[in-house]
Design an enzyme around this catalytic site. Sequence first.
Site, PDB file in Angstrom:
ATOM      1  CE1 TYR A  20      44.797  17.391 118.955  1.00  0.00           C
ATOM      2  CE2 TYR A  20      45.703  19.578 119.322  1.00  0.00           C
ATOM      3  CZ  TYR A  20      44.862  18.732 118.641  1.00  0.00           C
ATOM      4  OH  TYR A  20      44.084  19.235 117.624  1.00  0.00           O
ATOM      5  CE1 TYR A 149      44.001  18.557 113.227  1.00  0.00           C
ATOM      6  CE2 TYR A 149      43.557  20.872 112.789  1.00  0.00           C
ATOM      7  CZ  TYR A 149      43.437  19.764 113.597  1.00  0.00           C
ATOM      8  OH  TYR A 149      42.730  19.847 114.778  1.00  0.00           O
ATOM      9  CG  ASP A 250      40.264  24.018 106.380  1.00  0.00           C
ATOM     10  OD1 ASP A 250      40.267  25.165 106.844  1.00  0.00           O
ATOM     11  OD2 ASP A 250      40.412  22.994 107.084  1.00  0.00           O
ATOM     12  CE  LYS A 279      43.502  27.278 113.170  1.00  0.00           C
ATOM     13  NZ  LYS A 279      43.923  26.917 114.503  1.00  0.00           N
TER      14      LYS A 279
HETATM   15  N1  PMP Z   1      41.168  23.513 109.567  1.00  0.00           N
HETATM   16  C1  PMP Z   1      42.428  23.974 109.665  1.00  0.00           C
HETATM   17  C2  PMP Z   1      43.228  24.206 108.416  1.00  0.00           C
HETATM   18  C3  PMP Z   1      42.981  24.224 110.924  1.00  0.00           C
HETATM   19  O1  PMP Z   1      44.253  24.660 111.017  1.00  0.00           O
HETATM   20  C4  PMP Z   1      42.183  24.018 112.081  1.00  0.00           C
HETATM   21  C5  PMP Z   1      42.724  24.295 113.474  1.00  0.00           C
HETATM   22  N2  PMP Z   1      44.030  24.055 113.700  1.00  0.00           N
HETATM   23  C6  PMP Z   1      40.876  23.554 111.929  1.00  0.00           C
HETATM   24  C7  PMP Z   1      40.400  23.314 110.657  1.00  0.00           C
HETATM   25  C8  PMP Z   1      39.997  23.300 113.115  1.00  0.00           C
HETATM   26  O2  PMP Z   1      39.645  24.489 113.732  1.00  0.00           O
HETATM   27  P1  PMP Z   1      39.191  24.519 115.267  1.00  0.00           P
HETATM   28  O3  PMP Z   1      40.392  24.174 116.080  1.00  0.00           O
HETATM   29  O4  PMP Z   1      38.720  25.934 115.478  1.00  0.00           O
HETATM   30  O5  PMP Z   1      38.096  23.529 115.426  1.00  0.00           O
END
Ligand code: PMP
Length: 430
Positions: A20, A149, A250, A279
């Site tokens: 970003y 997100y 998610d 993560k």
């Molecule tokens: N879903 C959530 C809830 C996230 O916080 C993130 C990453 N910030 C993602 C999906 C995307 O993961 P990545 O950055 O490993 O592609």
Amino acid sequence: MANADLSWIDYDSQHVWHPYTNIKNPTPAFPVKNASGCTIELQTGEVLVDGMASWWSAIHGYNHPRLNEAIKIQLESMAHVMFGGLTHRPATELVQKLIELTPGCLDHVFLSDSGSVAVEVALKMAMQYSSSVYKSSVKQKILTIRGGYHGDTFGAMSVCDPITGMHSLFTSVLPRQIFVDRPKTKFDGIWDESDFEQFETVLSKRRREICAVILEPIVQGAGGMYFYHPTYLKRVREACDRNDVLLIADEIATGFGRTGKLFACEHADIAPDILCVGKSLTGGYMSLAATLCNERVASGISSGDPGLFMHGPTFMGNPLACACAKASIDLLIASDWQKNVLRIENHLSSGLEIMNQLKSVKSTRVLGAIGVVELHQPVDMHLIGAEFVKQGIWVRPFGTLVYVMPPFCINNAELQSLVNGIGLVVSELD
Ligand code: PMP
């Protein structure tokens, strides 16, 4: 090392695109020499207490001997082999662990290489399930709540918040999904049944178009660091069942203990049909994610024509990442992580609470090992990083949100450094 060649740092600022950022006018990227435990050492000598766990992921801290060892042992036999037509023990053992630990009966697991891809896989699973089972090209939309997100790839972006996400940049090409307001009742507020009305109405009215609901259970992360009431999540599960719609959770940010439960769905005692993790899956060591689904989804997809699930990343099931993930999960489960997360929660709660007295602070909130200070005005990203570095801490805010989610191995003195440093930097904004 004396006279080390640091010319790469200048080169980086001119050529390397960071997350970003404007490549022609980048925000500073501080050069890291090494990281261990809960600290990050910069090339310039400062040692910073880490408040970010590298965006939720480094739950055990950096340079952990057990994770290092797991990778070294795996490296002796193989770094990688393709997953199409071949398999290996590290992937199978990891999948078995995930099935054992995740809520409900999520018995089938698709491994991928990042959180965004795990979300794409989840969306594709829901869409393929729908076309296989309902033989309808209409029941393909996703319902979600504002303020979410889910990643930066196109499917994931389409379900991110339409304002804070990047919809305006890609309007003409993004799939159009269905949004309802995010829940108003906060995590520890008093549940108000009317909070669910909009979701219920939209879902029941448009059930013939909607194949799945996706949301971040309990904690909306990068879309606003917002913690909502568990009853909302319970109601979502019930409404999905009544309306024949799948539920995708998610847990890429919330999974593996961060909110005080192993998975945030447990706050509402529900299980999704499809679950995404990433993560901290590898303790923040390597890029790996997984999408799990239940028998209903797996059989539904398989009963269609051709019945194959159409995804297959080159680095699927990477053995190094799988071995590391298994070691990370073993380490977490063998530890008293619940007590530890509670210790972090208590420390952050008392430390951040008093910042409500500052003029620049709108509110503070803490859940598990997540602490948030919400400001009235957005911070200046060109300046704020250096201010935290001056205080000996690593904190990277976005917009009006200064937040921390440290490694679980952070000690009380380090926690206090985070609290003091944030307090000082934020008070200077008054
Ligand atoms: N879903 C959530 C809830 C996230 O916080 C993130 C990453 N910030 C993602 C999906 C995307 O993961 P990545 O950055 O490993 O592609």
